[in-house]
Design a protein around this motif. Sequence first.
Motif, mmCIF file in Angstrom:
data_model
loop_
_atom_site.group_PDB
_atom_site.id
_atom_site.type_symbol
_atom_site.label_atom_id
_atom_site.label_comp_id
_atom_site.label_asym_id
_atom_site.label_seq_id
_atom_site.Cartn_x
_atom_site.Cartn_y
_atom_site.Cartn_z
ATOM 1 N N GLU A 174 0.870 -1.361 -0.016
ATOM 2 C CA GLU A 174 0.030 0.028 -0.078
ATOM 3 C C GLU A 174 0.869 1.467 -0.011
ATOM 4 O OE1 GLU A 174 -1.417 1.351 4.448
ATOM 5 O OE2 GLU A 174 -2.495 -0.174 3.546
ATOM 6 N N ARG A 249 2.496 7.241 6.508
ATOM 7 C CA ARG A 249 2.125 5.966 6.815
ATOM 8 C C ARG A 249 3.102 5.964 8.159
ATOM 9 N NH1 ARG A 249 -1.188 3.822 3.474
ATOM 10 N NH2 ARG A 249 -0.896 4.722 1.261
ATOM 11 N N LEU A 282 0.430 12.234 11.274
ATOM 12 C CA LEU A 282 0.038 11.936 10.158
ATOM 13 C C LEU A 282 -0.683 12.975 8.958
ATOM 14 C CD1 LEU A 282 -2.399 8.744 10.769
ATOM 15 C CD2 LEU A 282 -0.033 8.897 9.574
ATOM 16 N N ARG A 287 -2.178 6.734 7.279
ATOM 17 C CA ARG A 287 -2.526 5.554 8.381
ATOM 18 C C ARG A 287 -1.552 5.063 9.322
ATOM 19 N NH1 ARG A 287 -5.039 0.880 3.937
ATOM 20 N NH2 ARG A 287 -7.100 2.129 3.489
ATOM 21 N N TRP A 289 0.029 1.785 11.520
ATOM 22 C CA TRP A 289 0.015 0.532 11.789
ATOM 23 C C TRP A 289 0.642 0.355 13.235
ATOM 24 C CZ3 TRP A 289 -0.163 -3.652 7.993
ATOM 25 C CH2 TRP A 289 -0.501 -3.292 6.530
ATOM 26 N N PHE A 317 -11.252 7.671 14.364
ATOM 27 C CA PHE A 317 -10.112 6.910 13.269
ATOM 28 C C PHE A 317 -10.916 5.519 12.767
ATOM 29 C CE2 PHE A 317 -9.279 5.585 17.341
ATOM 30 C CZ PHE A 317 -9.559 4.267 17.331
ATOM 31 N N ARG A 318 -10.974 5.222 11.653
ATOM 32 C CA ARG A 318 -11.499 3.831 11.146
ATOM 33 C C ARG A 318 -10.609 2.915 11.275
ATOM 34 N NH1 ARG A 318 -12.049 7.577 7.197
ATOM 35 N NH2 ARG A 318 -14.319 8.374 6.773
ATOM 36 N N VAL A 320 -9.001 -0.125 9.722
ATOM 37 C CA VAL A 320 -9.101 -0.598 8.391
ATOM 38 C C VAL A 320 -8.709 -2.043 8.147
ATOM 39 C CG1 VAL A 320 -7.735 -0.191 6.277
ATOM 40 C CG2 VAL A 320 -8.233 1.716 7.406
ATOM 41 N N VAL A 345 -4.598 -1.393 11.792
ATOM 42 C CA VAL A 345 -4.255 -0.526 10.676
ATOM 43 C C VAL A 345 -5.465 0.484 11.069
ATOM 44 C CG1 VAL A 345 -3.886 -0.012 8.467
ATOM 45 C CG2 VAL A 345 -3.360 -2.100 9.313
ATOM 46 N N LEU A 346 -5.054 1.768 11.149
ATOM 47 C CA LEU A 346 -5.751 2.599 11.680
ATOM 48 C C LEU A 346 -5.779 4.098 10.587
ATOM 49 C CD1 LEU A 346 -5.157 3.021 15.415
ATOM 50 C CD2 LEU A 346 -6.906 1.370 14.270
ATOM 51 N N GLU A 347 -7.151 4.423 10.189
ATOM 52 C CA GLU A 347 -7.129 5.850 9.413
ATOM 53 C C GLU A 347 -7.721 6.662 10.084
ATOM 54 O OE1 GLU A 347 -9.503 6.098 5.501
ATOM 55 O OE2 GLU A 347 -7.317 5.116 4.893
ATOM 56 N N TYR A 349 -9.283 10.465 10.878
ATOM 57 C CA TYR A 349 -9.936 11.716 10.078
ATOM 58 C C TYR A 349 -10.264 12.686 11.274
ATOM 59 C CZ TYR A 349 -14.455 9.387 11.009
ATOM 60 O OH TYR A 349 -15.405 8.639 11.633
#
Length: 353
Positions: A174, A249, A282, A287, A289, A317-318, A320, A345-347, A349
């Motif tokens: 990714e 990342r 970020l 993302r 990890w 955060f989502r 993922v 694994v976090l995304e 926002y």
Amino acid sequence: EGVARLFSAEGEPLGVGYLEPKARAALRLYRFDLGPLDSAFFQGRIEAAARRRAGLGPHHRLIHAEADGFPGLVVDRFDRVLLVQVRTRGAWALKDRWLPALRSATGASAALLVPTEYARRAGLELKPRALWGEVPEHLVVEEDGIVFEIPLALAQTKGFYLDQRENRRLFEAEVRPGEAVLDVYSHVGGFALRAARKGARALAVDRDLAALGVLDRAAQKLGVRVDVRSGDAPAVLAALVAEGRRFHRIVLDPPALAKSPRDLPRAKRLFAELLGHAFRLLEPGGRVWVSSCSYYVKEADLLEAARRAGADARTRFRVVRITHQPEDHPWVAQVPETLYLKTLVLEPYPLAP
């Protein structure tokens, strides 16, 4: 203390194991019938473990303790060299039975005994030594085209983290050229080197200068550049925040932070601190990890730490992806401790104003 047979209250035979009355687990079963614990038995177990790992290449975990029917024994295979961890008194007492079988079944040219904290807690004062053969001065590990030359002194303490192999592959897939990548607790730089190979600008952080030296030599062989910073991870992260740095990342892969239940509160605080810094570093759409290799730190604990960090950073955060250890580090439902590696694994926002 010694080999013991286990029977039910009704006299039904349940198995054969090693009795350690003063240990946390007083009896560890090796087999579930009343057969002998001889070299032939252990050779069969080793050969079965090897068959389950067919196709995984020359570098993998060959024996993963109870998950492979070997309480107290962990063996990592690096082509013709084995790193052997003996973690219980029972496994050490039975070594004259399983050690010849290990040599015969694997055909390895050398094996190195690697002392661990588990052994020390069991009262075993083991020293690093060759169990057979001539152990090379460097352990040469090749993973997907990246070559690591690990000095024996480093191999005896930290080795090479085989259990992150699949995560490293997912991570590399990714990463995009031109991105900024931060690898924290990088050890020999497995994540950072893969990012650099994809054309990313990679920074690795670790306090172990020997490990960073391995990373640098691997980068030279690969023809890529990875910047490094040596130091304590929270302090380095705080400094990067103060410098206004940003990354697409970030990998947080600390060593085991909770080796007993009493360590859990401190571990959760440190994860929250690390994640708080990471969220502030970020780029939008980036993302994080984050991994824990401690059995006592559950997925729910990592999520709680992430929620605390997100609240402090005013970030949602989502989730993922959630991953666990690869197939050469098997886990069985009947032995919960065999599941130890969790990665989120976090995304993030930002919250709306």
